[in-house]
Design a protein around this motif. Structure first.
Motif, PDB file in Angstrom:
ATOM      1  N   ALA A   1     -11.512 -23.278  64.034  1.00  0.00           N
ATOM      2  CA  ALA A   1     -10.454 -22.786  64.907  1.00  0.00           C
ATOM      3  C   ALA A   1     -11.038 -21.967  66.056  1.00  0.00           C
ATOM      4  O   ALA A   1     -10.633 -22.117  67.211  1.00  0.00           O
ATOM      5  CB  ALA A   1      -9.465 -21.947  64.101  1.00  0.00           C
TER       6      ALA A   1
ATOM      7  N   ARG B   1      -4.252 -13.810  69.677  1.00  0.00           N
ATOM      8  CA  ARG B   1      -3.706 -15.081  69.220  1.00  0.00           C
ATOM      9  C   ARG B   1      -4.538 -15.647  68.077  1.00  0.00           C
ATOM     10  O   ARG B   1      -4.013 -15.996  67.011  1.00  0.00           O
ATOM     11  CB  ARG B   1      -3.739 -16.097  70.369  1.00  0.00           C
ATOM     12  N   LEU B   2      -5.817 -15.755  68.329  1.00  0.00           N
ATOM     13  CA  LEU B   2      -6.696 -16.361  67.324  1.00  0.00           C
ATOM     14  C   LEU B   2      -6.710 -15.528  66.044  1.00  0.00           C
ATOM     15  O   LEU B   2      -6.654 -16.078  64.938  1.00  0.00           O
ATOM     16  CB  LEU B   2      -8.119 -16.496  67.873  1.00  0.00           C
ATOM     17  N   MET B   3      -6.760 -14.223  66.216  1.00  0.00           N
ATOM     18  CA  MET B   3      -6.866 -13.368  65.034  1.00  0.00           C
ATOM     19  C   MET B   3      -5.631 -13.506  64.142  1.00  0.00           C
ATOM     20  O   MET B   3      -5.753 -13.555  62.916  1.00  0.00           O
ATOM     21  CB  MET B   3      -7.064 -11.918  65.480  1.00  0.00           C
ATOM     22  N   SER B   4      -4.467 -13.586  64.742  1.00  0.00           N
ATOM     23  CA  SER B   4      -3.256 -13.806  63.936  1.00  0.00           C
ATOM     24  C   SER B   4      -3.370 -15.089  63.143  1.00  0.00           C
ATOM     25  O   SER B   4      -3.086 -15.132  61.941  1.00  0.00           O
ATOM     26  CB  SER B   4      -2.017 -13.884  64.844  1.00  0.00           C
ATOM     27  N   PHE B   5      -3.788 -16.115  63.840  1.00  0.00           N
ATOM     28  CA  PHE B   5      -3.895 -17.421  63.192  1.00  0.00           C
ATOM     29  C   PHE B   5      -4.915 -17.398  62.048  1.00  0.00           C
ATOM     30  O   PHE B   5      -4.624 -17.846  60.928  1.00  0.00           O
ATOM     31  CB  PHE B   5      -4.286 -18.472  64.227  1.00  0.00           C
ATOM     32  N   LEU B   6      -6.073 -16.844  62.322  1.00  0.00           N
ATOM     33  CA  LEU B   6      -7.133 -16.822  61.312  1.00  0.00           C
ATOM     34  C   LEU B   6      -6.696 -16.055  60.063  1.00  0.00           C
ATOM     35  O   LEU B   6      -6.889 -16.514  58.934  1.00  0.00           O
ATOM     36  CB  LEU B   6      -8.401 -16.186  61.888  1.00  0.00           C
ATOM     37  N   LEU B   7      -6.099 -14.887  60.294  1.00  0.00           N
ATOM     38  CA  LEU B   7      -5.699 -14.071  59.151  1.00  0.00           C
ATOM     39  C   LEU B   7      -4.568 -14.737  58.377  1.00  0.00           C
ATOM     40  O   LEU B   7      -4.518 -14.657  57.146  1.00  0.00           O
ATOM     41  CB  LEU B   7      -5.291 -12.684  59.632  1.00  0.00           C
ATOM     42  N   GLY B   8      -3.675 -15.381  59.107  1.00  0.00           N
ATOM     43  CA  GLY B   8      -2.629 -16.135  58.430  1.00  0.00           C
ATOM     44  C   GLY B   8      -3.218 -17.203  57.532  1.00  0.00           C
ATOM     45  O   GLY B   8      -2.777 -17.391  56.392  1.00  0.00           O
ATOM     46  N   GLY B   9      -4.223 -17.887  58.036  1.00  0.00           N
ATOM     47  CA  GLY B   9      -4.876 -18.923  57.248  1.00  0.00           C
ATOM     48  C   GLY B   9      -5.651 -18.365  56.077  1.00  0.00           C
ATOM     49  O   GLY B   9      -5.607 -18.894  54.969  1.00  0.00           O
ATOM     50  N   LEU B  10      -6.355 -17.283  56.336  1.00  0.00           N
ATOM     51  CA  LEU B  10      -7.175 -16.684  55.279  1.00  0.00           C
ATOM     52  C   LEU B  10      -6.324 -16.171  54.124  1.00  0.00           C
ATOM     53  O   LEU B  10      -6.710 -16.270  52.961  1.00  0.00           O
ATOM     54  CB  LEU B  10      -8.001 -15.535  55.871  1.00  0.00           C
TER      55      LEU B  10
ATOM     56  N   PHE C   1     -13.120 -23.298  57.951  1.00  0.00           N
ATOM     57  CA  PHE C   1     -11.961 -23.627  58.780  1.00  0.00           C
ATOM     58  C   PHE C   1     -11.823 -22.655  59.949  1.00  0.00           C
ATOM     59  O   PHE C   1     -11.506 -23.045  61.080  1.00  0.00           O
ATOM     60  CB  PHE C   1     -10.678 -23.583  57.948  1.00  0.00           C
ATOM     61  N   MET C   2     -12.063 -21.380  59.665  1.00  0.00           N
ATOM     62  CA  MET C   2     -11.929 -20.363  60.715  1.00  0.00           C
ATOM     63  C   MET C   2     -12.940 -20.605  61.830  1.00  0.00           C
ATOM     64  O   MET C   2     -12.635 -20.423  63.003  1.00  0.00           O
ATOM     65  CB  MET C   2     -12.114 -18.965  60.113  1.00  0.00           C
TER      66      MET C   2
END
Lengths: 233, 233
Positions: free
Chosen positions: A174, A203-212, A170-171
DNA sequence: TCATCAATCAAACGATTGTTTTAATCATAC
DNA sequence: GTATGATTAAAACAATCGTTTGATTGATGA
């Protein structure tokens, strides 16, 4: 008669062709980009591609190899550095993710040396139907993905491995769209200011870590129940 | 002489062509799929495509229109239902996300009527270089995305709108790869069991919501600082 | 029975594809 | 200067592309 592919002689034309091909592949895709478009843009003769690379397919491969080898080298170097610093203790998942995806966005931020162009191409090619391109990419990626997933397994011992693999997948999706940025359908009214790669990274890193780090599915967390039967609320 | 495109007559051949084209586009992409491949698979004459659709481009458009109109209709219906139930009170972000992405995965889970095939195609086409395909898709999507982003703005009044748009963009990337599933490079050792769409839905939904609700960047949250200078651990 | 018209068919159209051929050009070393 | 070998150049190659043509089929209604 044999193609002197590995010679260092006359890098001029060879590199001009690679640059032109890279840019045109992003613009039109592999199939729609013709040899004549490439050589015309590179200000070279039609025969130059087959002389320097052997075939169109070999050219495509070379376009990827030129950048991808370097990208994955940096990724592994970043992971090596992390593990050296940690000295045996488990890594923070966020640092692992950063080493993999941050390095990619770093290259994507380099608009001067073609890194940006290439990353746009790479993101799309991950789901490319073309058979030989897929196989080549898979081989080129295999070792890197292996090492990073293993690192994540260690960092997240309580999370099922299958779940980690999916989330890694998924990451990548994204990230792919993040780099595609304004290239993708301009669905969103205000469009994006992907001119600022620094903000994009955070931006992306926040999203990715939130998802992970999201709660695992099937544990009664609100919002992740099936559509029809909501057992809560 | 005029092509009777909108006639309901003889749906047989027309639909066989659409099905064959859809499957072949997923397998080989638009450019690499030839008219002869399509008509051969559909057991129709070469001239049939131009007779029924006018051109190859028009056929591509029809392949998308047939499914995408229905998908977006369902998405809007799901959002309507939510808003009706809420009766003026702000919606939960998770429900909005579910209405958009859950509906897509629902269609992707339908392997019998071609929904799965189409969703694989759609996910890839979002970053398709082909100009007219992109414009067509953008038009088809415009209204739906507008409504969903507005709903998210209302549901998350404290989050900057630009941030929401980016995260919506990221979510589409993750969904795209989720559906691509095993199609994508089989980078991961064990490969995926995307045979179980129900689990895929809950997997993806957890990830998406985790990303959507992640702390905003630039707020000192661990793991989302720049690579070089880590201001905190 | 015959006219009508959508649908199908085999065959060909010109244009463009990736690739190859053959000759010309260029720099370098003897 | 001349031989050598890599590079470039113009032109053509067969193959395949999307599309069109013109004849034929087959069902329908008068």
């Amino acid at each position: 008669m044999r193609a002197p592919t590995d010679r260092q002689s006359a890098p001029e034309t060879r590199d001009r062709i690679l640059d032109a091909a890279e840019a045109l592949f992003v613009e039109h895709g592999f199939e729609a980009t013709t040899m004549r478009m490439i050589t015309s843009r590179a200000e070279a003769n039609i025969a130059a591609v087959n002389y320097h690379f052997g075939s169109k397919d070999a050219l495509i491969q070379e376009v990827f190899k030129r950048r991808l080898t370097e990208l994955n080298r940096r990724r592994l170097a970043a992971l090596d550095r992390l593990e050296a610093e940690a000295g045996g203790t488990p890594l923070k998942p966020s640092r692992i993710v950063e080493a993999f995806f941050g390095t990619a966005l770093e290259m994507a931020a380099d608009t001067e040396h073609g890194g940006h162009t290439f990353m746009r191409l790479l993101g799309r090619t991950y789901t490319e139907p073309n058979g030989f391109v897929r196989q080549f990419l898979a081989e080129e990626y295999a070792g890197v993905v292996e090492r990073f997933t293993v690192a994540l397994f260690r960092a997240l011992p309580d999370v099922p491995r299958e779940e980690i693999l999916w989330r890694f997948h998924f990451m990548m999706g994204a990230m792919s769209y993040a780099i595609a940025g304004t290239d993708a359908l301009q669905l969103f009214a205000g469009t994006f200011d992907d001119a600022d790669p620094e903000r994009l990274l955070s931006r992306l890193m926040s999203f990715l870590l939130g998802g992970l780090r999201a709660p695992l599915p099937g544990q009664g967390v609100p919002g992740e129940n099936g559509r029809g039967a909501s057992k809560r609320q």
